[in-house]
Design an enzyme around this catalytic site. Structure first.
Site, PDB file in Angstrom:
ATOM      1  N   GLU A  76     -10.912  -0.495   0.039  1.00 10.65           N
ATOM      2  CA  GLU A  76     -10.509  -0.999  -1.269  1.00 10.65           C
ATOM      3  C   GLU A  76      -9.004  -1.202  -1.331  1.00 10.65           C
ATOM      4  O   GLU A  76      -8.250  -0.473  -0.672  1.00 10.65           O
ATOM      5  CB  GLU A  76     -10.980  -0.060  -2.395  1.00 10.65           C
ATOM      6  CG  GLU A  76     -10.883   1.419  -2.110  1.00 10.65           C
ATOM      7  CD  GLU A  76     -11.694   2.255  -3.108  1.00 10.65           C
ATOM      8  OE1 GLU A  76     -11.120   2.641  -4.120  1.00 10.65           O
ATOM      9  OE2 GLU A  76     -12.892   2.503  -2.865  1.00 10.65           O
ATOM     10  N   TYR A 104      -9.033  -0.259 -12.950  1.00 13.69           N
ATOM     11  CA  TYR A 104     -10.169  -0.296 -12.030  1.00 13.69           C
ATOM     12  C   TYR A 104     -10.548   1.134 -11.670  1.00 13.69           C
ATOM     13  O   TYR A 104      -9.660   1.967 -11.423  1.00 13.69           O
ATOM     14  CB  TYR A 104      -9.808  -1.023 -10.726  1.00 13.69           C
ATOM     15  CG  TYR A 104      -9.849  -2.535 -10.803  1.00 13.69           C
ATOM     16  CD1 TYR A 104     -10.863  -3.206 -11.482  1.00 13.69           C
ATOM     17  CD2 TYR A 104      -8.871  -3.300 -10.142  1.00 13.69           C
ATOM     18  CE1 TYR A 104     -10.896  -4.596 -11.522  1.00 13.69           C
ATOM     19  CE2 TYR A 104      -8.898  -4.684 -10.180  1.00 13.69           C
ATOM     20  CZ  TYR A 104      -9.911  -5.323 -10.881  1.00 13.69           C
ATOM     21  OH  TYR A 104      -9.946  -6.683 -10.918  1.00 13.69           O
ATOM     22  N   CYS A 162      32.266 -29.636   2.604  1.00 16.57           N
ATOM     23  CA  CYS A 162      33.012 -30.907   2.575  1.00 16.57           C
ATOM     24  C   CYS A 162      34.244 -30.868   1.689  1.00 16.57           C
ATOM     25  O   CYS A 162      34.948 -31.859   1.566  1.00 16.57           O
ATOM     26  CB  CYS A 162      32.092 -32.039   2.145  1.00 16.57           C
ATOM     27  SG  CYS A 162      31.733 -32.030   0.378  1.00 16.57           S
ATOM     28  N   CYS A 167      29.030 -35.301   1.845  1.00 15.52           N
ATOM     29  CA  CYS A 167      28.878 -33.903   2.275  1.00 15.52           C
ATOM     30  C   CYS A 167      27.884 -33.792   3.431  1.00 15.52           C
ATOM     31  O   CYS A 167      26.755 -34.261   3.327  1.00 15.52           O
ATOM     32  CB  CYS A 167      28.423 -33.051   1.104  1.00 15.52           C
ATOM     33  SG  CYS A 167      28.230 -31.313   1.523  1.00 15.52           S
TER      34      CYS A 167
HETATM   35  O1  D41 Z   1      -6.126   2.063  -5.786  1.00 10.79           O
HETATM   36  C1  D41 Z   1      -5.694   3.209  -5.724  1.00 10.79           C
HETATM   37  N1  D41 Z   1      -4.436   3.457  -6.036  1.00 10.79           N
HETATM   38  C2  D41 Z   1      -6.551   4.342  -5.296  1.00 10.79           C
HETATM   39  C3  D41 Z   1      -6.088   5.635  -5.453  1.00 10.79           C
HETATM   40  C4  D41 Z   1      -7.835   4.125  -4.753  1.00 10.79           C
HETATM   41  N2  D41 Z   1      -8.320   2.869  -4.607  1.00 10.79           N
HETATM   42  N3  D41 Z   1      -8.587   5.170  -4.362  1.00 10.79           N
HETATM   43  C5  D41 Z   1      -8.148   6.435  -4.511  1.00 10.79           C
HETATM   44  N4  D41 Z   1      -8.952   7.444  -4.126  1.00 10.79           N
HETATM   45  C6  D41 Z   1      -8.558   8.691  -4.248  1.00 10.79           C
HETATM   46  C7  D41 Z   1      -9.474   9.778  -3.810  1.00 10.79           C
HETATM   47  C8  D41 Z   1     -10.081   9.446  -2.498  1.00 10.79           C
HETATM   48  C9  D41 Z   1      -8.750  11.086  -3.729  1.00 10.79           C
HETATM   49  C10 D41 Z   1     -10.558   9.869  -4.843  1.00 10.79           C
HETATM   50  C11 D41 Z   1      -6.867   6.718  -5.070  1.00 10.79           C
HETATM   51  C12 D41 Z   1      -6.507   8.090  -5.195  1.00 10.79           C
HETATM   52  N5  D41 Z   1      -7.361   9.043  -4.776  1.00 10.79           N
HETATM   53  C13 D41 Z   1      -5.243   8.550  -5.753  1.00 10.79           C
HETATM   54  N6  D41 Z   1      -4.484   7.892  -6.606  1.00 10.79           N
HETATM   55  C14 D41 Z   1      -3.423   8.656  -6.907  1.00 10.79           C
HETATM   56  C15 D41 Z   1      -3.524   9.805  -6.227  1.00 10.79           C
HETATM   57  C16 D41 Z   1      -4.672   9.764  -5.511  1.00 10.79           C
END
Ligand code: D41
Length: 674
Positions: free
Chosen positions: A114, A224, A412, A433
C-alpha cells in the site's frame, strides 16, 4: 408526532449517507452535487421543524460543536504500533529473509502493498455502528481526542453502512491533505499574508489539531484506513486485504492502489511503478508499506518492541533536503527570461545529487527572503527542476545582503527589463542575444514571418551551434558551399534554401514587424502597426504615446516596442537586414496577401503640392500599396517627385538634383505598369 416525519427524516439520512459513500469512498457518485444539496436542505428543514428528532449521527451534525479549550487524552486500548523502515532493496531482501526464517519456510510470502501516505495516523472507534470518538496516534499509547474535528471530514462515516458491523470496531488510518487542497490553501494563505504549511503532512496535522472544528471543516482533509484496533462482537476476515474490503463495505474509505502481491520481486516492481507515478497521484506518499497478508502469519510473527515484524515501510528517496546557498547566478532562457539560479552545496535529494536549484524569479526570492549563505530546503520532485523551497527557520546567524537582479544581460549585455506587474525579468537583446538567437531566428524564418521555405528548426540550431550565423541577418550571407557542407544537406537543398532566402527579401511591412520577434507583438498586432504607421521607419520611431493609440496596443506592448527599438543591438541587426537586401513593402497587408507589383514598386517617391483628383495621403496610400517608399524630403536617393499645383521648394530641389518629376496622371499609369 406523525410517524411519517420520523420515517421521512430517517430516509433522507440514509440517502445522504449512501450518496456520501458513493462520492467520498467509491469516488463514483450517482447524483449531481445539486441533487445532494437539495436532499440535504430538505433534511435541514425537517430537523429545524422537529429539533427533538436530531441525532448525533445525522449528516447535518458534522459541524456544530463549540471550540475546545484543550484536547482530552484518550488511551488506546490496543496500542498504535509504529513501522520499521527500509531504504534500499538490500534491506528489503534482508527483511524478507528474516520472515522466511521465522516462518521456517522457503515459500513465497504473500503481501499487501500500500502507498505510505504522508499524513497523520488516527484511530476511529465505532460502537454499534456509530462513531464514538476519534483519537490521534500520539505516542502510540495515548492520543488526543479529535472527534469534533474528524466529524467534519466527509470521508469519515458518522454511522457505518451495511447490515452487521461489529459491536465495537476500531479502525486505524491516515488523515492527509490532498496536493490540490494543499496548494490551494497555501495560495490563499500567501494572498492573505498568513503562514503557509511547509508540506501536506504538516497541513494535515495542523488542521486536525485545531481547537475550533469550524477551521478543520474548512480544510480539505481526506482519510484512508489501513488497519484495525479492537474488534468485538464478530470476527472479521482472515487476510489483511479482505479486511480492508470489509471496511470499505462498512462505508470506510480505503486507498484503491492497495494490491496483493506474492514474493519480493513483485514488491519491488510495485515500488518502482508507484515511484514513477508518485507525482501523478493526487496525494503525497513517502514510500510503500508491505504487510504480510495472512492474519494467521501476522500472529505467528508478532512484534518487536513497538513495531510489528510482519510489516515494513520501504521509503522513497526524500524529495526535500537541507543545503546551503553558495552563490546566485542569473540564466537567460531561450525566450529571454532571466532566471535566478542558486548554486548549492551538493546534496542528495530525490535520488540524485543536486548542486543547482531554481529560485524562479525575484518576487519569489523576496517572498521567501532567500540570501546567499542561507541554509535552505531544496526540493526535487520527479522530473521537475530542483527548487529552493524556503530558508531553514532560525538558521541565519548573521546579516546577509539582499539578492539583486542584474541590470544587464549576462550573455549579451543588453538591458534587462521587468515590467510592472510581471514576475519575470527579460533580456531585451532579442535577435542579438546569443541565448535567444536560435529561437529568434526560428521565429524570423517561420511561415507567418519571413516564410523561408526549407529553413526548419533543426537547421537553424545547427547553423547557430556551428556559429555560421549569429543573427537573422547572417542568413542572407550564407553561401551554397557553406550550406552544402552541413549534415543532411545536399547541393539541391542548399540551392533551394538560397532561392527561398532570395524570395523572402520583399516582405510586407506587417510580416517584417512580426518577424522581428518583439515581445507580445503577434501577427495581428503587427498588422495593426503596419496599418497605422504605413512604413517601417514610422513604426521604428513611433513614440509610446503614438503606440498606445493603435488598436489593441496597451501600455505593456507599447513599452515592449519602444524598448526593442531602443536597443542598439536590435537596430544593428535591422540595418544588416536592409544591407543584405531586405526591402520592406511599404504598406500594410494581411499577412497572406501578396503585393501587386508595379513600375513604382520599391521606388522612393516624394509628394509635393496639391494634386488634381486626390489628397496627398490618398496618393501616398496608393504608392505604399505597391511597395513604393514615400519620404518627406528630396535627396539624391529620391527616384521621383510627384508634383501637383503650388509645389514649392521640393520641386526646385528635385530640378536641381535631376530627380525625375511626375504628375498625378503619370503616377496613375505607372502604378498599373508592371
Ligand atoms: O499510509 C500510511 N502512512 C500507513 C501507516 C500505512 N499504509 N500502514 C500502516 N500500518 C501500520 C501498522 C502495520 C503498524 C498497522 C501505517 C502505520 N502502521 C503507522 N502510521 C504511523 C505510525 C504507524
Amino acid at each position: 408526532m406523525p410517524a411519517s416525519i420520523e420515517k421521512q427524516i430517517e430516509k433522507l439520512r440514509e440517502q445522504l449517507r449512501y450518496h456520501s459513500y458513493k462520492y467520498y469512498v467509491l469516488d463514483d457518485p450517482d447524483i449531481p452535487d445539486a441533487e445532494y444539496d437539495r436532499l440535504y436542505n430538505q433534511l435541514v428543514a425537517l430537523e429545524e421543524a422537529h429539533p427533538e428528532l436530531i441525532t448525533a449521527d445525522s449528516p447535518t451534525q458534522r459541524i456544530g460543536s463549540k471550540p475546545l479549550t484543550a484536547f482530552e487524552q484518550i488511551q488506546h486500548e490496543i496500542p498504535m504500533l509504529s513501522l520499521d523502515n527500509v531504504f534500499s532493496e538490500d534491506e528489503l531482501q534482508a527483511f524478507y529473509h528474516r520472515l522466511q526464517e521465522r516462518l521456517n519456510s522457503h515459500d513465497e510470502i504473500e503481501f499487501t502493498a500500500e502507498p505510505k501516505l504522508d499524513g497523520l495516523a488516527i484511530s476511529l472507534r465505532y460502537e454499534k455502528g456509530l462513531l464514538v470518538y476519534a483519537a490521534t496516534r500520539g505516542d502510540g499509547f495515548t492520543g488526543e481526542n479529535v472527534t469534533q474535528n474528524v466529524r467534519t471530514m466527509h470521508s469519515v462515516p458518522l454511522r457505518l453502512l451495511g447490515e452487521n458491523p461489529p459491536a465495537v470496531l476500531e479502525v486505524r488510518g491516515e488523515v492527509f491533505m490532498p496536493k490540490a487542497g494543499f496548494e490551494k490553501h497555501n495560495k490563499q494563505a500567501r494572498e492573505n499574508g498568513e503562514k503557509e504549511f511547509a508540506n501536506p503532512r504538516n497541513a494535515a496535522a495542523g488542521s486536525l489539531r485545531q481547537l475550533d472544528p469550524a477551521i478543520t471543516a474548512s480544510r480539505p482533509l481526506s482519510f484512508y484506513c489501513y488497519g484495525l484496533g479492537i474488534v468485538e462482537g464478530r470476527a472479521l476476515a482472515k487476510t489483511h486485504y479482505q479486511i480492508l474490503q470489509q471496511l470499505k463495505d462498512f462505508g470506510l474509505p480505503v486507498c484503491d492502489e492497495i494490491k496483493v502481491l506474492s514474493g519480493i520481486n513483485a514488491c519491488l516492481s510495485y515500488y518502482e511503478n508507484l515511484l514513477n507515478r508518485r507525482d501523478a497521484l493526487s496525494y503525497d506518499i513517502d514510500g510503500i508499506v508491505y504487510k504480510v497478508n495472512a492474519i494467521e502469519l501476522q500472529e505467528r510473527l508478532g512484534f518487536v518492541s513497538r513495531a510489528p515484524r510482519w510489516a515494513i515501510a520501504h521509503k522513497f528517496p526524500a524529495q526535500e533536503e537541507i543545503s546551503r546557498i553558495l552563490e546566485v547566478d542569473f540564466q537567460v532562457g531561450r525566450t529571454g527570461a532571466v532566471t535566478p539560479v542558486a548554486r548549492l552545496e551538493p546534496v542528495f535529494v530525490g535520488g540524485v545529487t543536486v548542486s543547482n536549484a531554481t529560485l524562479h524569479n525575484m518576487d519569489e526570492i523576496r517572498r521567501k527572503d532567500i540570501r546567499v549563505g542561507d541554509q535552505v530546503i531544496v526540493r526535487r520532485a520527479g522530473d521537475v527542476i530542483p527548487e529552493v523551497v524556503r530558508v531553514v527557520p532560525g538558521s541565519r546567524k548573521q546579516q546577509l545582503p539582499e539578492i539583486q537582479m542584474l541590470t544587464h544581460c549576462p550573455v549579451c549585455k543588453s538591458l534587462i527589463e521587468q515590467l510592472e506587474g510581471e514576475a519575470v525579468a527579460r533580456c531585451t537583446g532579442g535577435l542579438y542575444c546569443r541565448a535567444q538567437r536560435a529561437e529568434a531566428i526560428k521565429h524570423f524564418a517561420s511561415r507567418k514571418a519571413m516564410d523561408i521555405d526549407g529553413l526548419g528548426d533543426k537547421l537553424v540550431e545547427q547553423l547557430v551551434e556551428q556559429k555560421l550565423i549569429n543573427t537573422a541577418a547572417d542568413l542572407y550571407q550564407l553561401t551554397a558551399d557553406t550550406l552544402a557542407s552541413l549534415e543532411r544537406m545536399g547541393n539541391k537543398s542548399a540551392a533551394n534554401l538560397l532561392a527561398a532566402l532570395e524570395k523572402s527579401k520583399h516582405p510586407s511591412l506587417s510580416r517584417f514587424i512580426y518577424a522581428l520577434g518583439i515581445r507580445e507583438v503577434g501577427e495581428s498586432t503587427a498588422l495593426n502597426l503596419a496599418n497605422e504607421f504605413k512604413t517601417f521607419p514610422a513604426v521604428q520611431h513611433a513614440t509610446f504615446d503614438q503606440l498606445i493609440e493603435v488598436e489593441d496596443i496597451g501600455p505593456v506592448v507599447a513599452q515592449h516596442i519602444v524598448n526593442f527599438f531602443q536597443q542598439r543591438h536590435n537596430l544593428e541587426v535591422i540595418n544588416q537586414l536592409f544591407a543584405a537586401g531586405i526591402e520592406v513593402q511599404g504598406v500594410s497587408q494581411a499577412i497572406s496577401d501578396n503585393q501587386p507589383a508595379s513600375e513604382l514598386s520599391g521606388k522612393t517617391v516624394v509628394i509635393t503640392g496639391t494634386l488634381p483628383s486626390m489628397s496627398r495621403d490618398e496618393a501616398k496610400d496608393k504608392l505604399l500599396a505597391v511597395g513604393a517608399k514615400v519620404t518627406g524630403s528630396v535627396s539624391a536617393k529620391t527616384d521621383y517627385v510627384l508634383a501637383g499645383d503650388k509645389a514649392g521648394l521640393k520641386l526646385t530641389k528635385a530640378e536641381k538634383l535631376g530627380v525625375q518629376i511626375i504628375d498625378e496622371d503619370t503616377m496613375l499609369s505607372m502604378l498599373s505598369n508592371k
